[in-house]
Design an enzyme around this catalytic site. Sequence first.
Site, PDB file in Angstrom:
ATOM      1  N   SER A   1       0.756  -1.248  -0.105  1.00  0.00           N
ATOM      2  CA  SER A   1       0.004   0.053   0.031  1.00  0.00           C
ATOM      3  C   SER A   1       0.968   1.375  -0.048  1.00  0.00           C
ATOM      4  O   SER A   1       0.349   2.233  -0.059  1.00  0.00           O
ATOM      5  CB  SER A   1      -0.912   0.060   1.370  1.00  0.00           C
ATOM      6  OG  SER A   1      -0.068   0.028   2.372  1.00  0.00           O
TER       7      SER A   1
ATOM      8  N   HIS B   1      -2.961  -3.590  -5.768  1.00  0.00           N
ATOM      9  CA  HIS B   1      -3.269  -3.002  -4.182  1.00  0.00           C
ATOM     10  C   HIS B   1      -4.847  -3.180  -3.830  1.00  0.00           C
ATOM     11  O   HIS B   1      -5.628  -2.285  -4.336  1.00  0.00           O
ATOM     12  CB  HIS B   1      -2.852  -1.509  -3.931  1.00  0.00           C
ATOM     13  CG  HIS B   1      -3.201  -1.055  -2.699  1.00  0.00           C
ATOM     14  ND1 HIS B   1      -3.271   0.345  -2.435  1.00  0.00           N
ATOM     15  CD2 HIS B   1      -3.347  -1.619  -1.398  1.00  0.00           C
ATOM     16  CE1 HIS B   1      -3.527   0.653  -1.367  1.00  0.00           C
ATOM     17  NE2 HIS B   1      -3.571  -0.629  -0.527  1.00  0.00           N
TER      18      HIS B   1
ATOM     19  N   GLU C   1      -6.205  -0.956  -6.845  1.00  0.00           N
ATOM     20  CA  GLU C   1      -5.046   0.169  -7.459  1.00  0.00           C
ATOM     21  C   GLU C   1      -4.149  -0.671  -8.132  1.00  0.00           C
ATOM     22  O   GLU C   1      -3.375  -1.518  -7.633  1.00  0.00           O
ATOM     23  CB  GLU C   1      -4.607   0.787  -6.393  1.00  0.00           C
ATOM     24  CG  GLU C   1      -3.900   2.188  -6.727  1.00  0.00           C
ATOM     25  CD  GLU C   1      -3.552   2.922  -5.342  1.00  0.00           C
ATOM     26  OE1 GLU C   1      -3.847   4.387  -5.610  1.00  0.00           O
ATOM     27  OE2 GLU C   1      -3.242   2.394  -4.305  1.00  0.00           O
TER      28      GLU C   1
ATOM     29  N   ASN D   1      -3.445   6.072  -0.504  1.00  0.00           N
ATOM     30  CA  ASN D   1      -2.796   6.157   0.989  1.00  0.00           C
ATOM     31  C   ASN D   1      -2.179   7.538   0.846  1.00  0.00           C
ATOM     32  O   ASN D   1      -1.971   8.378   2.007  1.00  0.00           O
ATOM     33  CB  ASN D   1      -1.948   5.203   1.095  1.00  0.00           C
ATOM     34  CG  ASN D   1      -2.523   3.984   1.993  1.00  0.00           C
ATOM     35  OD1 ASN D   1      -3.479   4.434   2.552  1.00  0.00           O
ATOM     36  ND2 ASN D   1      -1.939   2.880   1.749  1.00  0.00           N
TER      37      ASN D   1
END
Length: 284
Positions: free
Chosen positions: A121, A142, A154, A192
Amino acid sequence: MVRDGIDRIGVVGAGTMGSGIAQVAATHGYDVVMRDIEPEFVENGFDTIDDSLGRLAGRDALEDDPETIRDRIEGTTSIEALADCDLVVEAALEDLEVKQDVFEDLERVCDDDVVLATNTSTISITSIASAIDRPERVVGLHFMNPVPVMEGVEVVVGEKTTDEVVDLAHEVAEDLGKTTWESDDKPGFVTNRILMPWINEGIRAYDEGVASKEDIDAGMELGTNVPMGPLTLADHIGLDICLHASETLHEELGDRYKPAYLLKRKVEAGELGKKTGTGFYEYE
C-alpha cells in the site's frame, strides 16, 4: 512474454489481505495456492475465509456454495508450491526487505513469464522489483480491505513494468469483479497519499478538542458523503497499519505526512482498533 491465460493464482501471505485475495480469486473460479511461513498462519487464513464465506452465503451473495469455493484453495508453507501458478500476488508484511526476499524466492521457483504482483500500500514497486533479474514483470495490485467487500483495486506501475503486464493486471482484477484505477510508482500511490493525511487530521482534530470522536466522524460522513469517518476508518484499517503507512510517507514526502501523536500513543498502548477490540471505539 506474459501468458495469455491465467488459471492458477498464487498468494503469498494468509493474513487479512492474503486470505481475502485468495477467497475472491477462488470465488471467481480460479484455483488458488495460499502460502504462509507457518501452518498456524495458513489455518488462520482458512478460518477467516470460512467465516467470510459463511456471512456471504447467509446473504445469498455467492453463486457457488462455500465448500466448492473453499476446495479451490490449497494451503501450503512451501514456496515451491507456487511454481505452477500463472500469477502470484504477494501480501506479506509491509516491509521492503521482507518483500524483496519473497520476490527473490518467487523468481527462483516461478517460470520466466509469470507475473509477480505486490499488494503493497505504500512501498515502491520499483524498489521491490529491484531485487530480481526481471523487474519488468512486477506490478502493484493494491486490493482494499476487506477484499471480498471493497470494489476497488489500485494498479501501480513500476519504473520497468511493461505495458503488457499492466494490461494483464487490470484484466485479472476486473475478472475478480473489481474496478481498477492506475497510479504511477509515487509514495502512497493514489489512495494512501490522500487517505493518510485525512485520517491523521481527523485524529488531530479529536485530540485537540475540535469535536467529539462521534461528531468528527458524523461530520465527515454527513458532510462529505463518505461511508466512514476518519476515526472509524482508522479502527477498521488497524491503527498500527495507519501508523506504519504514515511513517513511510513522512519519510518520503515530509512533514505534511507526520503521524498524529495520539495515533502513535494508541499503537504503543496496543489499542489497534477493531482487531484488538479497542481503538478510538470499543468493539465486541
